[in-house]
Design an enzyme around this catalytic site. Structure first.
Site, mmCIF file in Angstrom:
data_model
loop_
_atom_site.group_PDB
_atom_site.id
_atom_site.type_symbol
_atom_site.label_atom_id
_atom_site.label_comp_id
_atom_site.label_asym_id
_atom_site.label_seq_id
_atom_site.Cartn_x
_atom_site.Cartn_y
_atom_site.Cartn_z
ATOM 1 N N GLY A 1 0.777 -1.226 0.000
ATOM 2 C CA GLY A 1 0.000 0.000 0.000
ATOM 3 C C GLY A 1 0.809 1.277 0.000
ATOM 4 O O GLY A 1 0.251 2.359 0.185
ATOM 5 N N CYS A 2 2.115 1.167 -0.203
ATOM 6 C CA CYS A 2 2.942 2.365 -0.231
ATOM 7 C C CYS A 2 2.708 3.103 -1.551
ATOM 8 O O CYS A 2 2.841 2.518 -2.632
ATOM 9 C CB CYS A 2 4.411 1.989 -0.090
ATOM 10 S SG CYS A 2 5.512 3.406 -0.013
ATOM 11 N N HIS B 1 10.701 6.201 3.124
ATOM 12 C CA HIS B 1 10.091 7.042 4.153
ATOM 13 C C HIS B 1 9.234 6.198 5.085
ATOM 14 O O HIS B 1 8.944 5.031 4.806
ATOM 15 C CB HIS B 1 9.226 8.131 3.512
ATOM 16 C CG HIS B 1 7.957 7.624 2.892
ATOM 17 N ND1 HIS B 1 7.933 6.938 1.686
ATOM 18 C CD2 HIS B 1 6.657 7.688 3.307
ATOM 19 C CE1 HIS B 1 6.694 6.612 1.390
ATOM 20 N NE2 HIS B 1 5.887 7.043 2.358
ATOM 21 N N HIS C 1 9.875 -3.341 21.193
ATOM 22 C CA HIS C 1 10.059 -4.319 20.124
ATOM 23 C C HIS C 1 9.550 -3.744 18.806
ATOM 24 O O HIS C 1 8.773 -2.785 18.793
ATOM 25 C CB HIS C 1 9.333 -5.636 20.427
ATOM 26 C CG HIS C 1 7.860 -5.489 20.651
ATOM 27 N ND1 HIS C 1 7.315 -5.003 21.828
ATOM 28 C CD2 HIS C 1 6.794 -5.763 19.849
ATOM 29 C CE1 HIS C 1 5.998 -4.987 21.749
ATOM 30 N NE2 HIS C 1 5.650 -5.441 20.545
ATOM 31 N N LYS D 1 1.170 -14.026 0.283
ATOM 32 C CA LYS D 1 0.192 -14.631 1.180
ATOM 33 C C LYS D 1 -1.019 -13.702 1.271
ATOM 34 O O LYS D 1 -0.870 -12.508 1.510
ATOM 35 C CB LYS D 1 0.806 -14.823 2.569
ATOM 36 C CG LYS D 1 -0.187 -15.140 3.680
ATOM 37 C CD LYS D 1 -0.780 -16.524 3.537
ATOM 38 C CE LYS D 1 -1.706 -16.831 4.723
ATOM 39 N NZ LYS D 1 -2.317 -18.170 4.613
ATOM 40 N N GLN E 1 -3.793 -18.187 9.605
ATOM 41 C CA GLN E 1 -3.233 -19.469 9.157
ATOM 42 C C GLN E 1 -1.985 -19.185 8.347
ATOM 43 O O GLN E 1 -1.939 -18.242 7.561
ATOM 44 C CB GLN E 1 -4.269 -20.221 8.316
ATOM 45 C CG GLN E 1 -3.808 -21.564 7.782
ATOM 46 C CD GLN E 1 -3.142 -21.473 6.413
ATOM 47 O OE1 GLN E 1 -3.433 -20.564 5.632
ATOM 48 N NE2 GLN E 1 -2.249 -22.410 6.132
#
EC number: 2.7.7.12
Length: 366
Positions: free
Chosen positions: A171-172, A178, A311, A326, A338
Site C-alpha cells: 500500500g505504499c 520514508h 520491540h 500470502k 493461518q
C-alpha cells in the site's frame, strides 16, 4: 485450547512433525492462536501473480513530492535536505482539533473523540536508496530521528506509532524511502491488547514477557535469524505472515528514546543485516509493513510501565517468490490466522542467506 511447545527439535522420534502436520500455536502477546499448515506449500499455484517492484526508480524526480526541492500537494516546497526530513502529513488521518462526537442514544452505536498528529519522515534524499542499501551512519540517523519524534510527540500524546509501509504491495504510494508517525489521543487496539497481555505476564511470572521470550529464543536458536550483543531478530514461534520477524533488545527497555548510544549503533547494524536478508530472499526490494511498539507515553510517563518491552514487528507478505504473496482472506478473516510454512523453516531460510546485498554482489562480479 492449551498451548504446548512445538518445534522440530522437540518432535524428533515421535509421529508428529511440525513441518508436515497441521497444528495451532498460541500467541501470548495477542492472546490468540494461529493455524500452521506447512504441507500447503506443496499445492500448485494458479492464483494472482504480483508485479515485482520497479528497479529503475530515479534518484531524484522533481515531480515526486518527497524529493528534496519538490513541491508537495499543498503547495509547500521541500527544503533541499541531505539527511532525514520530517514534515506534517498533507493528508493526515488524525488532526489535533477534531470536534467531539455527539452522545450516543444506544450502547450499540458508540463513538469517541480521536485527535492526533500525523507526520512523514523521509529516510534519505535519494529515492532509489532503501534502508538495507543505506550506510550504518545513515540508518543510525533514522533511529535518532525516530527516538526524537517519540520523545517530542510522546510528551503529550499517549501513543506514538512509527510505521513503514515498504513497496506498492503493502500500500505504499511513493517509492521514496520514508515512514509515517501517527500520534493519537487514545491507545489503539493493538497497544491496548499488548498492554494487557504484558501486564498479565509480569504479574503472573515476575518478568516482562518479551524479555523472557528473547532469552528463550537466544538459547533455543531454531527461530533465530540474526543477533548481536544488544539485539536479536527471530521469526516468532507464533508468526502469522510467512517471513514475519520480531526485533527485540536483550536488556529491559521500555521505549525507543531510552536506548543507549551503543544500542542505537547496534540497532542500525542488525536492521541492516535483517533487511539485506529480506532483499536477498527473492532478490527483490522486499515489501513489508513494520512498526515499533513500546510503552505508552503522555500521561503514562508518570506510571509504572515495567511490564512493557520495546520491540519492532516486521510483516512481509511474500510467500513463495517475488510474485506470489500470502493473502489473509477467507479462513483468516472469518476464523483465525493461518500460515503455510513453519516459523522454524522460515527462520532457517532467512538465517542461511548471504549478508551481502544481492545488488552489491552483482556489482562486485561485474
Amino acid at each position: 485450547m492449551e498451548p504446548s511447545p512445538v518445534g522440530e527439535k522437540e518432535e524428533e522420534g515421535g509421529s508428529f512433525r511440525a513441518s508436515e502436520h497441521q497444528h495451532a500455536r498460541y500467541n501470548p502477546l495477542r492472546d490468540d492462536w494461529v493455524l500452521v499448515s506447512a504441507h500447503r506449500m506443496k499445492r500448485p499455484w494458479q492464483g494472482q501473480l504480483e508485479k515485482p517492484p520497479p528497479e529503475d526508480v530515479p534518484r531524484w524526480d522533481p515531480n515526486n513530492p518527497l524529493c528534496p526541492g519538490a513541491t508537495r500537494a499543498n503547495g509547500e516546497v521541500n527544503p533541499k535536505y541531505e539527511g532525514t526530513f520530517v514534515f506534517p502529513n498533507d493528508f493526515p488521518a488524525l488532526q489535533p482539533d477534531a470536534p467531539e462526537p455527539g452522545d450516543s442514544d444506544h450502547p450499540l452505536f458508540r463513538a469517541a473523540a480521536a485527535r492526533g498528529v500525523c507526520k512523514v519522515m523521509c529516510f534519505h534524499p535519494w529515492s532509489d536508496l532503501t534502508l538495507p542499501l543505506m550506510s550504518l551512519p545513515e540508518i543510525r540517523a533514522v533511529i535518532d530521528a525516530w527516538a526524537e519524534l517519540m520523545a517530542e510527540l510522546g510528551a503529550s500524546y499517549p501513543w506514538v506509532q512509527i510505521f513503514e509501509n515498504k513497496g506498492a504491495m503493502m500500500g505504499c504510494s511513493n517509492p521514496h524511502p520514508h515512514c509515517q508517525v501517527w500520534a493519537s489521543s487514545f491507545l489503539p487496539n493493538e497497544a491496548c491488547l499488548e498492554d494487557r497481555t504484558q501486564r498479565q505476564h509480569l504479574s503472573q511470572h515476575g518478568v516482562p514477557m518479551l524479555l523472557e521470550y528473547a532469552e528463550q529464543e537466544a538459547r533455543r536458536k531454531e527461530r533465530l535469524v540474526v543477533e548481536n550483543a544488544d539485539w536479536l531478530v527471530v521469526v516468532p514461534y507464533w508468526a502469522t505472515w510467512p517471513y514475519q520477524t520480531l526485533l527485540l533488545p536483550r536488556r529491559h527497555v521500555c521505549r525507543l528514546q531510552d536506548l543507549r548510544d551503543g544500542e542505537r549503533d547496534s540497532l542500525a547494524s542488525i536492521m541492516q543485516r535483517l533487511l539485506i536478508k529480506y532483499d536477498n530472499l527473492f532478490e527483490v526490494s522486499f515489501p513489508y509493513s513494520m512498526g515499533w511498539h513500546g510503552a505508552p507515553t503522555g500521561p503514562y510517563l508518570e506510571e509504572d510501565c515495567g511490564h512493557w518491552q520495546l520491540h519492532a514487528h516486521y510483516y512481509p507478505p511474500l510467500l513463495r517468490s517475488a510474485t506470489i504473496r500470502k493473502f489473509m482472506v477467507g479462513y483468516e478473516m472469518l476464523a483465525q490466522a493461518q500460515r503455510d510454512l513453519t516459523p522454524e523453516q522460515a527462520a532457517e531460510r532467512l538465517r542461511n542467506l548471504p549478508d551481502v546485498h544481492y545488488k552489491q554482489r552483482a556489482k562486485e562480479m561485474s
